[in-house]
Design a protein around this motif. Structure first.
Motif, PDB file in Angstrom:
ATOM      1  N   PRO A  67     -34.643   3.968  47.020  1.00 47.30           N
ATOM      2  CA  PRO A  67     -34.454   2.727  47.785  1.00 47.30           C
ATOM      3  C   PRO A  67     -33.018   2.237  47.666  1.00 47.30           C
ATOM      4  N   VAL A  68     -32.370   2.042  48.812  1.00 40.64           N
ATOM      5  CA  VAL A  68     -30.976   1.584  48.837  1.00 40.64           C
ATOM      6  C   VAL A  68     -30.848   0.186  49.443  1.00 40.64           C
ATOM      7  N   ALA A  69     -31.902  -0.280  50.087  1.00 42.83           N
ATOM      8  CA  ALA A  69     -31.940  -1.629  50.647  1.00 42.83           C
ATOM      9  C   ALA A  69     -33.392  -2.000  50.843  1.00 42.83           C
ATOM     10  N   THR A  70     -33.630  -3.262  51.063  1.00 41.61           N
ATOM     11  CA  THR A  70     -34.982  -3.693  51.408  1.00 41.61           C
ATOM     12  C   THR A  70     -34.893  -4.722  52.529  1.00 41.61           C
ATOM     13  N   LEU A  71     -35.806  -4.630  53.490  1.00 39.93           N
ATOM     14  CA  LEU A  71     -35.813  -5.517  54.651  1.00 39.93           C
ATOM     15  C   LEU A  71     -36.971  -6.492  54.561  1.00 39.93           C
ATOM     16  N   PHE A  72     -36.661  -7.744  54.764  1.00 39.73           N
ATOM     17  CA  PHE A  72     -37.677  -8.789  54.821  1.00 39.73           C
ATOM     18  C   PHE A  72     -38.244  -8.857  56.242  1.00 39.73           C
ATOM     19  N   PHE A  78     -41.503  -9.402  63.046  1.00 40.32           N
ATOM     20  CA  PHE A  78     -40.114  -9.846  63.125  1.00 40.32           C
ATOM     21  C   PHE A  78     -39.349  -9.191  61.983  1.00 40.32           C
ATOM     22  N   VAL A  79     -38.346  -8.407  62.321  1.00 36.69           N
ATOM     23  CA  VAL A  79     -37.626  -7.583  61.352  1.00 36.69           C
ATOM     24  C   VAL A  79     -36.221  -8.138  61.141  1.00 36.69           C
ATOM     25  N   ASN A  80     -35.806  -8.205  59.884  1.00 42.07           N
ATOM     26  CA  ASN A  80     -34.481  -8.696  59.525  1.00 42.07           C
ATOM     27  C   ASN A  80     -33.634  -7.546  58.979  1.00 42.07           C
TER      28      ASN A  80
END
Length: 535
Positions: A97-102, A173-175
């Motif tokens: 994992p290099v990022a996480t999206l709320f 809804f993706v950030n």
């Protein structure tokens, strides 16, 4: 809301949590996983030492879910739904994992068979903007507490959205990275990857599309929505994003769409330079001047669509050719065109002459109501601003954006924490750090055309506000006209205009109309059971 549940992932894994609760009887309890300790705080502070709250790093959970249950009414129909807020990782090629999206996912819960239930995947723009705008003001079950024209009201917050498309489609809804609660993750050494490496992975037209296509694949798989008809909707830069995603999902994830909705679209890599760029502004100038009653009486007394038709015809048939001629215009031609541009823009002949017929947006926003001491907004020119000086060639600030942040920021922070029960100390970024953004090789318009050519089910709808000066409606029409040079897919391309600005849904009448148009688009693009995808 009737229940709330927080999970670390879809397999209901365990996670230790640090919480502090204090009762009215002076009992403080600190929870950390299954450990708890308590101290009774009496009247004499020396009787029990104060408990110190352990220091906690301000970092978002990598993989988490909070589910709450709700009810709503849309178009006089009552139904229940669940709201799922959480984070889902972005992995590198080694599976780390290099990022996480709320994200926030709304699912109507009284429909058990999801195979025919549409899924709408929603992005806002910027780049660097959170998905807050369309989530709590357009398609979601909540609408912003503003007046009927979209201006801030107190108390800040949300209210039920009686026109939400949740009756027809489930919505996520993706950030993207660094917006809302989405973040780049530190490595094993606790440090973030260097900025140039972050840009190579996340911050560019094609980088953005690549990792988001992978993320969508995971989301659809986790939620078992592969059989569902799927739609992308993007606003502003989000239209660049979803246009690129349409092809990336097909070619890299083997996921085919039924529709793409472009709300206030950008240029999508379709060049509008020189005379075209200058000429395309005029119908928007006409709309704004009409709204502020700055047109000549014979135009002002007509309804907006009729006036815009006249402005569009003049732009295509006379203004654009005149700009193309440039210095070779005769004196008589220049005088006639100058007078007509002044007539349709609400500006003086002198102002048009001083700009050699090519009127910059910034100058128009400053000049139109200069005599009344106001500027007009960029993203929505119904909004008025006040500058320090009347002189100058551009406004001091964007009047509409300050108004919107006034309403949206407190509303989303309160809504997520209190109603959707997603609690974190991480800051909600309305706008995140994503620059420098790599705009090289923007072929997203061509990507969308190619996706449509490969997929007979795929339709496109454009929604634009007439008073939007950042991504003006006539530019949107132009891009739609240029999207398919063959003309063979005209019946799958449509345009809807609204008497509002960049976020047309802030105006109550257009909130209803835009959702109705979106609902009808979704229903019209659901093929019959025996309708094959073929030419």
């Amino acid at each position: 809301m009737t229940t709330s549940q927080k999970l670390t992932n879809k397999s209901f894994g365990k996670r230790q949590t640090g919480l502090v609760a204090t009762t009215t009887f002076g009992l403080a309890v600190i929870f950390s996983g299954c450990f708890a300790q308590a101290a009774v705080l009496g009247d004499d502070s020396k009787a029990a030492p104060a408990l110190e709250r352990p220091a906690v790093e301000r970092q978002i959970d990598v993989d988490s879910v909070v589910v709450t249950k709700h009810k709503t009414t849309v178009n006089d129909v009552d139904f229940p739904y669940i709201a799922e807020t959480g984070t889902q990782p972005v992995w590198d090629e080694q599976g780390k994992p290099v990022a996480t999206l709320f994200y926030t996912y709304y699912e109507r819960s009284d429909i058990k068979d999801k195979s025919a239930r549409p899924l709408l995947i929603s992005f806002n723009g910027g780049p660097g903007s959170a998905s807050v705008w369309m989530q709590i003001a357009y398609t979601g079950p909540k609408a912003l507490n503003v007046d009927s024209e979209g201006y801030p009201l107190q108390p800040y917050g949300t209210k039920q959205n009686p026109f939400s498309v949740l009756d027809t489609a489930d919505i996520v809804f993706v950030n993207p990275v660094n917006t809302a609660y989405s973040r780049v993750l530190p490595g094993k050494d606790g440090k973030l990857m260097p900025k140039d490496q972050q840009q190579e992975m996340f911050f560019g037209v094609n980088q953005d599309v690549k990792y988001l296509a992978e993320w969508i694949n995971t989301f659809v798989t986790r939620h078992e929505r592969w059989p569902s008809p799927k739609y992308l909707i993007g606003e502003s830069y989000g239209t660049t994003r979803v246009s690129g995603l349409a092809l990336a999902l097909q070619n890299q994830q083997w996921m085919y769409l039924n529709g793409v909705v472009l709300v206030s679209p950008t240029e999508l890599g379709i060049k509008r330079e020189g005379p075209v760029e200058a000429a395309n502004r005029l119908p928007y100038f006409t709309a704004t001047a009409w709204y502020h009653q700055q047109l000549p009486a014979d135009l002002q007394q007509q309804d907006l669509p009729a006036v815009l038709e006249l402005a569009e015809q003049f732009t295509l048939n006379e203004y654009l050719p005149a700009l193309a001629k440039g210095a070779m215009l005769t004196a008589a031609e220049r005088t006639r065109i100058t007078e007509q541009v002044a007539r349709f823009s609400g500006l003086s002949v002198a102002a048009v002459q001083a700009n050699n017929l090519d009127i910059p947006n910034d100058f128009f926003w400053k000049e139109l109501l200069r005599g009344k001491g106001h500027t007009v907004g960029r993203l929505d020119s119904r909004y008025l601003g006040i500058d320090r000086k009347t002189a100058g060639v551009e406004p001091d600030f964007n009047a509409e954006l300050t108004s919107w942040l006034h309403s949206f920021t407190p509303a989303i922070n309160h809504y997520l924490r209190t109603e959707l029960q997603y609690k974190t100390d991480v800051k909600y970024n309305m706008f995140g750090s994503v620059h420098p953004w790599d705009n090289d090789n923007d072929q997203t318009g061509e990507n969308l055309r190619q996706a449509m050519a490969q997929n007979p089910y795929l339709h496109v709808m454009v929604q634009s506000g007439y008073y939007d000066g950042a991504t003006n409606y006539f530019d949107a029409k132009y891009s739609l006209w240029q999207l398919d040079p063959s003309g063979k897919m005209q019946n799958r391309l449509s345009f809807k205009g609204y008497r509002s600005g960049h976020m047309m849904y802030l105006r109550a009448e257009d909130l209803q109309k835009s959702n109705s148009d979106l609902r009808e688009f979704i229903k019209a693009t659901l093929p019959k059971a025996d309708q094959p995808a073929k030419y």
